[in-house]
Write an enzyme that holds these catalytic residues in place. Structure first.
Site, mmCIF file in Angstrom:
data_model
loop_
_atom_site.group_PDB
_atom_site.id
_atom_site.type_symbol
_atom_site.label_atom_id
_atom_site.label_comp_id
_atom_site.label_asym_id
_atom_site.label_seq_id
_atom_site.Cartn_x
_atom_site.Cartn_y
_atom_site.Cartn_z
ATOM 1 N N GLY A 82 36.591 48.036 39.022
ATOM 2 C CA GLY A 82 35.270 47.442 38.889
ATOM 3 C C GLY A 82 34.681 47.219 40.270
ATOM 4 N N CYS A 83 33.978 46.120 40.443
ATOM 5 C CA CYS A 83 33.395 45.794 41.741
ATOM 6 C C CYS A 83 34.485 45.683 42.796
ATOM 7 C CB CYS A 83 32.619 44.484 41.642
ATOM 8 S SG CYS A 83 31.960 43.894 43.214
ATOM 9 N N PHE A 84 34.304 46.380 43.901
ATOM 10 C CA PHE A 84 35.405 46.418 44.872
ATOM 11 C C PHE A 84 35.579 45.127 45.668
ATOM 12 C CE2 PHE A 84 32.397 49.662 47.104
ATOM 13 C CZ PHE A 84 31.451 48.678 47.401
#
Length: 447
Positions: free
Chosen positions: A54-56
């Protein structure tokens, strides 16, 4: 004047000895590769693997907390574009959602660099599975899109195999807890691009920033038995001083491959046993839980001292691990750094008994004693090896073209071969005695 003469003689002797070493078997340790400015804090042994969670930003924070992880970098990977930016990824995702593009978008990823001497890849993979929801398709939490897909992008076949095996293990735990099928993409890494600087260490720079990362709450655990209980090994049947134990599972193709490739031909000095239990023998201690099978653990005096997790046919990688546990530092320098012993200082120069000279790690036969001869070089010399026991490799070090001799079973450096030996072969296999083990015929007869 006398002192100057003595010093001159000493210099000449030193140069002659150095020349002889280079002529016969000397080869220096492999040069340390140059590192980029962003990698100078890492050693040459550092490995890396890439994850999409997902969002890093949140992924970077979670996995950088693992001891043994030396760096975590945000980036983009496994899309069609060879280079990309954050804006490019967002724009392509909008086009994909509108049906205006069939291109494959990059995933937001983190590149995890780790020291395998300090942390196993299996431990990092377990953290990956626990710290996001791998059953969610093309998204993570409220971040929806192919760029937020769950993914593992590997750099070696061994990483690929271990990623797939840990996925299958975690799937069993998820299924028991009512979760669906894991949607994580597992594939070789391609088209990786480092993300913009403001994305690096984002939550360190912005402690109250958005994370958006949540797991299933299911712990990664390997029961090693396919759901059935198996008794632990009886310590009375084992060697308490030094023992290898292979922890297996009933449905484990990697375990069967390890049995066929390695255990079926076992000649190493250290005793080995196999078990379907994930528990150590009673009174013995594992340093941590098992994460995959096969896991090969070396116990000394009932305590784990080292382990090798996963197997995908890389026999020499396993033997190298075992070699670092069994060989002395001097032997390791010869075996793994292409070093040499001082002439006349090695083992077996005066050995006359009939028998075999074997690999000190695998126990595989290398030379028969009746092929040994006195070469006058200060190293054990042979005119003929056991058929199929050696691997030969061109060595262009020291401005010379020589042929390096390696053990085919373990891959360790043994010495060099020259064309000035006796009949019938005319070969001289000039070998470091300290990486040979001699097994006399009478010892075999007593077994």
């Amino acid at each position: 004047m006398a002192m100057k003469t003595v010093n001159l003689i000493a210099v000449i002797v030193t140069l002659v000895v150095a020349g002889l070493l280079a002529m016969f078997v000397l080869r220096p340790p492999a040069a340390t590769p140059l590192l980029s400015s962003g990698e100078k804090h890492m050693s040459a042994d550092v490995q890396s693997i890439v994850f999409g969670m997902g969002c890093f930003w949140g992924a970077e924070k979670r996995l950088s907390a693992i001891p043994g992880v030396v760096d975590v970098e945000s980036g983009y990977a496994n899309g069609d574009a060879s280079k990309t930016s954050y804006d490019d990824v967002l724009e392509l995702e909008r086009q994909i959602k509108r049906g205006r593009s069939e291109a494959r978008n990059h995933a937001e990823v983190i590149k995890v660099s780790f020291d395998p001497k300090k942390v196993e890849l299996a431990t990092i993979l377990a953290a990956f599975w626990e710290n996001h929801d791998p059953t969610q398709v093309d998204g993570q939490g409220n971040d929806i899109g192919t760029n937020y897909r769950s993914a593992i992008y590997t750099s070696t076949p061994e990483q690929q195999a271990l990623a797939e095996q840990t996925r299958d293990i975690y799937q069993q735990s998820l299924t028991r807890e009512g979760f669906g099928k894991i949607a994580t993409e597992i594939a070789p890494l391609k088209n990786y691009t480092r993300a913009e600087e403001y994305h690096q260490d984002y939550l360190v720079k912005n402690p109250n920033g958005y994370c958006g990362l949540g797991g299933t709450g299911v712990k990664y655990a390997m029961d090693g038995s396919g759901g059935q209980a198996h008794p632990a090994l009886d310590p009375a049947t084992l060697n308490a001083e030094r023992q290898l134990i292979v922890f297996e599972a009933e449905t484990c193709p990697y375990c069967e491959k390890f049995k066929n490739d390695v255990l079926s031909k076992w000649k190493a000095d250290v005793p080995v046993a196999t078990t379907l239990s994930a528990q150590p023998p009673k009174g013995w201690t594992l340093e941590k839980a098992l994460f995959a099978t096969p896991t090969i653990v070396l116990f000394k005096n009932g305590r784990e001292v080292s382990r090798y997790t996963g197997y995908n046919g890389e026999q020499q990688a396993f033997w190298k691990w075992l070699g670092f546990q069994l060989l002395t530092p001097a032997q390791q320098r010869i075996a793994f750094e292409q070093g040499t012993e001082v002439p006349g200082s090695g083992s077996h120069l005066d050995e006359k008994r009939p028998g075999f000279y074997v690999d000190p790690i695998t126990g595989a036969n290398l030379f028969r004693s009746d092929a040994k001869f006195e070469s006058g070089t200060g190293w054990p010399s042979f005119f003929n090896p056991v058929e199929g026991a050696l691997e030969l490799r061109v060595d262009n070090s020291h401005g010379m073209r020589r042929v390096e001799v390696l053990s085919k079973s373990s891959g360790i450096h043994l010495g060099h071969v020259f064309d000035d030996g006796p009949p019938p072969t005319g070969k001289r296999y000039c070998i470091n005695g300290n990486v040979l083990k001699f097994v006399p015929d009478e010892a075999v007869a007593k077994q």
